[in-house]
Write a protein that holds these residues in place. Sequence first.
Motif, PDB file in Angstrom:
ATOM      1  N   ILE A   1       0.846  -1.214   0.000  1.00 39.80           N
ATOM      2  CA  ILE A   1       0.000   0.000   0.000  1.00 39.80           C
ATOM      3  C   ILE A   1       0.869   1.247   0.000  1.00 39.80           C
ATOM      4  O   ILE A   1       0.634   2.205  -0.757  1.00 39.80           O
ATOM      5  CB  ILE A   1      -0.947  -0.016   1.213  1.00 39.80           C
ATOM      6  N   ARG A   2       1.902   1.238   0.857  1.00 46.07           N
ATOM      7  CA  ARG A   2       2.768   2.415   0.940  1.00 46.07           C
ATOM      8  C   ARG A   2       3.541   2.628  -0.371  1.00 46.07           C
ATOM      9  O   ARG A   2       3.735   3.772  -0.812  1.00 46.07           O
ATOM     10  CB  ARG A   2       3.738   2.258   2.109  1.00 46.07           C
ATOM     11  N   ALA A   3       3.978   1.562  -1.000  1.00 43.99           N
ATOM     12  CA  ALA A   3       4.720   1.680  -2.265  1.00 43.99           C
ATOM     13  C   ALA A   3       3.820   2.251  -3.361  1.00 43.99           C
ATOM     14  O   ALA A   3       4.246   3.110  -4.154  1.00 43.99           O
ATOM     15  CB  ALA A   3       5.252   0.308  -2.677  1.00 43.99           C
ATOM     16  N   LEU A   4       2.562   1.815  -3.410  1.00 44.43           N
ATOM     17  CA  LEU A   4       1.629   2.312  -4.407  1.00 44.43           C
ATOM     18  C   LEU A   4       1.328   3.800  -4.171  1.00 44.43           C
ATOM     19  O   LEU A   4       1.190   4.571  -5.127  1.00 44.43           O
ATOM     20  CB  LEU A   4       0.345   1.490  -4.359  1.00 44.43           C
ATOM     21  N   ALA A   5       1.207   4.179  -2.908  1.00 44.57           N
ATOM     22  CA  ALA A   5       0.950   5.593  -2.587  1.00 44.57           C
ATOM     23  C   ALA A   5       2.119   6.469  -3.027  1.00 44.57           C
ATOM     24  O   ALA A   5       1.927   7.554  -3.577  1.00 44.57           O
ATOM     25  CB  ALA A   5       0.693   5.753  -1.091  1.00 44.57           C
ATOM     26  N   ARG A   6       3.350   5.984  -2.787  1.00 45.57           N
ATOM     27  CA  ARG A   6       4.525   6.755  -3.221  1.00 45.57           C
ATOM     28  C   ARG A   6       4.600   6.820  -4.742  1.00 45.57           C
ATOM     29  O   ARG A   6       4.953   7.853  -5.315  1.00 45.57           O
ATOM     30  CB  ARG A   6       5.810   6.111  -2.661  1.00 45.57           C
ATOM     31  N   LYS A   7       4.270   5.725  -5.379  1.00 44.45           N
ATOM     32  CA  LYS A   7       4.343   5.665  -6.841  1.00 44.45           C
ATOM     33  C   LYS A   7       3.446   6.716  -7.485  1.00 44.45           C
ATOM     34  O   LYS A   7       3.826   7.366  -8.476  1.00 44.45           O
ATOM     35  CB  LYS A   7       3.932   4.272  -7.305  1.00 44.45           C
ATOM     36  N   HIS A   8       2.254   6.880  -6.922  1.00 46.58           N
ATOM     37  CA  HIS A   8       1.292   7.827  -7.514  1.00 46.58           C
ATOM     38  C   HIS A   8       1.271   9.175  -6.795  1.00 46.58           C
ATOM     39  O   HIS A   8       0.437  10.028  -7.098  1.00 46.58           O
ATOM     40  CB  HIS A   8      -0.103   7.207  -7.507  1.00 46.58           C
ATOM     41  N   ASN A   9       2.176   9.317  -5.812  1.00 48.94           N
ATOM     42  CA  ASN A   9       2.305  10.599  -5.105  1.00 48.94           C
ATOM     43  C   ASN A   9       0.985  11.036  -4.462  1.00 48.94           C
ATOM     44  O   ASN A   9       0.561  12.198  -4.593  1.00 48.94           O
ATOM     45  CB  ASN A   9       2.819  11.681  -6.055  1.00 48.94           C
ATOM     46  N   VAL A  10       0.333  10.098  -3.801  1.00 50.05           N
ATOM     47  CA  VAL A  10      -0.891  10.417  -3.057  1.00 50.05           C
ATOM     48  C   VAL A  10      -0.779   9.796  -1.670  1.00 50.05           C
ATOM     49  O   VAL A  10       0.072   8.940  -1.425  1.00 50.05           O
ATOM     50  CB  VAL A  10      -2.155   9.883  -3.770  1.00 50.05           C
ATOM     51  N   LEU A  11      -1.644  10.238  -0.764  1.00 54.56           N
ATOM     52  CA  LEU A  11      -1.691   9.618   0.557  1.00 54.56           C
ATOM     53  C   LEU A  11      -2.286   8.219   0.435  1.00 54.56           C
ATOM     54  O   LEU A  11      -3.139   7.964  -0.428  1.00 54.56           O
ATOM     55  CB  LEU A  11      -2.529  10.464   1.510  1.00 54.56           C
ATOM     56  N   ALA A  12      -1.868   7.330   1.320  1.00 54.38           N
ATOM     57  CA  ALA A  12      -2.363   5.954   1.275  1.00 54.38           C
ATOM     58  C   ALA A  12      -3.878   5.908   1.412  1.00 54.38           C
ATOM     59  O   ALA A  12      -4.554   5.117   0.732  1.00 54.38           O
ATOM     60  CB  ALA A  12      -1.695   5.122   2.375  1.00 54.38           C
ATOM     61  N   ASP A  13      -4.436   6.771   2.263  1.00 58.41           N
ATOM     62  CA  ASP A  13      -5.889   6.777   2.451  1.00 58.41           C
ATOM     63  C   ASP A  13      -6.627   7.303   1.230  1.00 58.41           C
ATOM     64  O   ASP A  13      -7.852   7.125   1.112  1.00 58.41           O
ATOM     65  CB  ASP A  13      -6.262   7.634   3.672  1.00 58.41           C
ATOM     66  N   ASP A  14      -5.914   7.971   0.301  1.00 57.74           N
ATOM     67  CA  ASP A  14      -6.556   8.534  -0.890  1.00 57.74           C
ATOM     68  C   ASP A  14      -6.439   7.618  -2.107  1.00 57.74           C
ATOM     69  O   ASP A  14      -6.862   7.990  -3.208  1.00 57.74           O
ATOM     70  CB  ASP A  14      -5.927   9.894  -1.232  1.00 57.74           C
ATOM     71  N   LEU A  15      -5.863   6.432  -1.923  1.00 60.61           N
ATOM     72  CA  LEU A  15      -5.679   5.544  -3.068  1.00 60.61           C
ATOM     73  C   LEU A  15      -7.005   5.114  -3.676  1.00 60.61           C
ATOM     74  O   LEU A  15      -7.126   4.991  -4.898  1.00 60.61           O
ATOM     75  CB  LEU A  15      -4.877   4.299  -2.642  1.00 60.61           C
ATOM     76  N   GLY A  16      -8.020   4.898  -2.852  1.00 57.43           N
ATOM     77  CA  GLY A  16      -9.325   4.505  -3.379  1.00 57.43           C
ATOM     78  C   GLY A  16      -9.932   5.601  -4.240  1.00 57.43           C
ATOM     79  O   GLY A  16     -10.456   5.333  -5.337  1.00 57.43           O
ATOM     80  N   GLU A  17      -9.845   6.851  -3.760  1.00 57.45           N
ATOM     81  CA  GLU A  17     -10.370   7.980  -4.530  1.00 57.45           C
ATOM     82  C   GLU A  17      -9.568   8.178  -5.815  1.00 57.45           C
ATOM     83  O   GLU A  17     -10.118   8.480  -6.877  1.00 57.45           O
ATOM     84  CB  GLU A  17     -10.303   9.239  -3.672  1.00 57.45           C
ATOM     85  N   PHE A  18      -8.232   7.953  -5.702  1.00 63.60           N
ATOM     86  CA  PHE A  18      -7.375   8.077  -6.881  1.00 63.60           C
ATOM     87  C   PHE A  18      -7.735   7.016  -7.914  1.00 63.60           C
ATOM     88  O   PHE A  18      -7.769   7.288  -9.124  1.00 63.60           O
ATOM     89  CB  PHE A  18      -5.915   7.947  -6.453  1.00 63.60           C
ATOM     90  N   ALA A  19      -8.037   5.814  -7.452  1.00 64.79           N
ATOM     91  CA  ALA A  19      -8.440   4.747  -8.369  1.00 64.79           C
ATOM     92  C   ALA A  19      -9.725   5.121  -9.095  1.00 64.79           C
ATOM     93  O   ALA A  19      -9.866   4.886 -10.317  1.00 64.79           O
ATOM     94  CB  ALA A  19      -8.634   3.441  -7.602  1.00 64.79           C
TER      95      ALA A  19
END
Length: 549
Positions: free
Chosen positions: A306-324
């Motif tokens: 989760i943390r690696a994906l957040a860094r990859k897309h430059n977003v907070l981990a909690d915002d990954l769902g919204e980013f998706a």
Amino acid sequence: MLRGLDIRDMLIIDRLELEFQPGLNALTGETGAGKSILLDSLGFVLGWRGRAELVRSGAEQGEVTAWFDLPVDHPARAVLDEAGIGAEDELILRRVNAKDGRKTAWVNDRRVSGEVLRRLSDVLVELHGQHDDRGLLNPRGHRQLLDEFAGLTEDVEALRGLWRSLAAERLKLEALNANIAAAREEEDFLRHAVAELETLEPQPGEEATLDAQRRLMQAAEKIREDITRAAEALGLQGAEGMLSDASRWLGSVADKAEGQLDDPMAAIERAMVELDAAQSGVVASLDALAFNPSDLEDTEERLFAIRALARKHNVLADDLGEFAAELRSKLAVVDGGSAELSAQERRVEAARIAYVQAAEAVRQKRTAAAKKLDQAMTMELAPLKMERAVFATKLDTSDEGPEGIDDVHFAVATNPGAPAGPLNKIASGGELSRFLLALKVCLTKSSKSGLTMIFDEIDRGVGGATADAVGRRLAELAETGQILVVTHSPQVAALAGHHWLVEKTQSTSETLSSVIPLDASDRIDEIARMLSGDKVTEAAKEAAKALME
């Protein structure tokens, strides 16, 4: 209607106050007496561009005040409302020109810019003369003049609305094309990123939960050891056993203690209840801390992913769902772009058809109105001794725009068979004046603008019966409004309802201009002077009386 003009220290005027009347107002005087200064001063207070140096020599500043009647339906009220100025029945304009060139303006005692003055002047005063490029000689305004003559104000306003709708739909189409193009450029990235996010499916708050679980499992062995010791201390070998023994021992002797042990025994019972709750909680904690060694590895693996994906897309981990969700919407543009694009193109085409139909309808009305205007001009030119001249309203196709697809301009030919051309290039000075007057007569019949019209020597170069025809046309225009005419023609001056004489006086130190209202007797003398020159004869006076009658 212009009611008055107060001029102080402008050019060769030290102090002058004039009160104008409805109808035809004539200003006469010898050449150089200062008639043009009155127009310069009026233009100054209205914000027109004119002479740079206006302040009278020796004065610190020049000042002009003009006041107008303002009926309830006057278009100036809309300009005032937009500028945030309260409208009253009287409109007062005041403008000051300092010696250093600084200009300051007020409308009803509110400080305003020159732009506000100019917008007010457009609906208050209209100037016509041989060098007037703001009015009838300006081809850019010919379409609007024809529309007013044809009564097309509402049609053109509706056309503007359709043009705005068409422009808005075209902008949406452009934006949609740009979005689709941008999305297609990153389609591979979007599909990979969405698949990656959907596989992991991170939840809001999951990172914090996993981190807490990981830390708990890392410290679990040491925690279990201390909790186990606590469990033993609370059990039968510890607190529970001792409280049970104490309760049993006290119970065996309680009946002999005369009630002295009742309270202690009750307290022990409550303590045993709390002790049971503590034991249950400790046991539950021990159960929670029981995990397989692979659980820590699984937790760490998901947390790090989760943390690696957040860094990859430059977003907070909690915002990954919204980013998706955002990436999925971009991908939907690619997948459904063709259908949406087709739908938007249909909307653009529907808006364009509506606009073109309305523009064609306006063109037909303009074409019919142009013929009527040409006929009306033919009727007006004949009395002005220009029966051989030809006036033509030309309609050419222009690019689509808010006012339609027509380019309108007025053309004239002074002799039959001669090529037609623009008013100010084909007609001579006197002819031009008469063309302008005839055109104004025709247009004013369909206009309800409420403008004060000023004609600056529009009768120059004509005399006799033609000058009389000019005067009669001016008088006709003045029947329903206010006309100010600067004239050298006795025939025109004789038809005025109100007459002012502009005079220049010279002393050894200065030259001053003044304006004198003339009564009936004075008017005879002035018109006689205009007829005969410096020496006013009785014959000239009789001729002046005849003209006035």
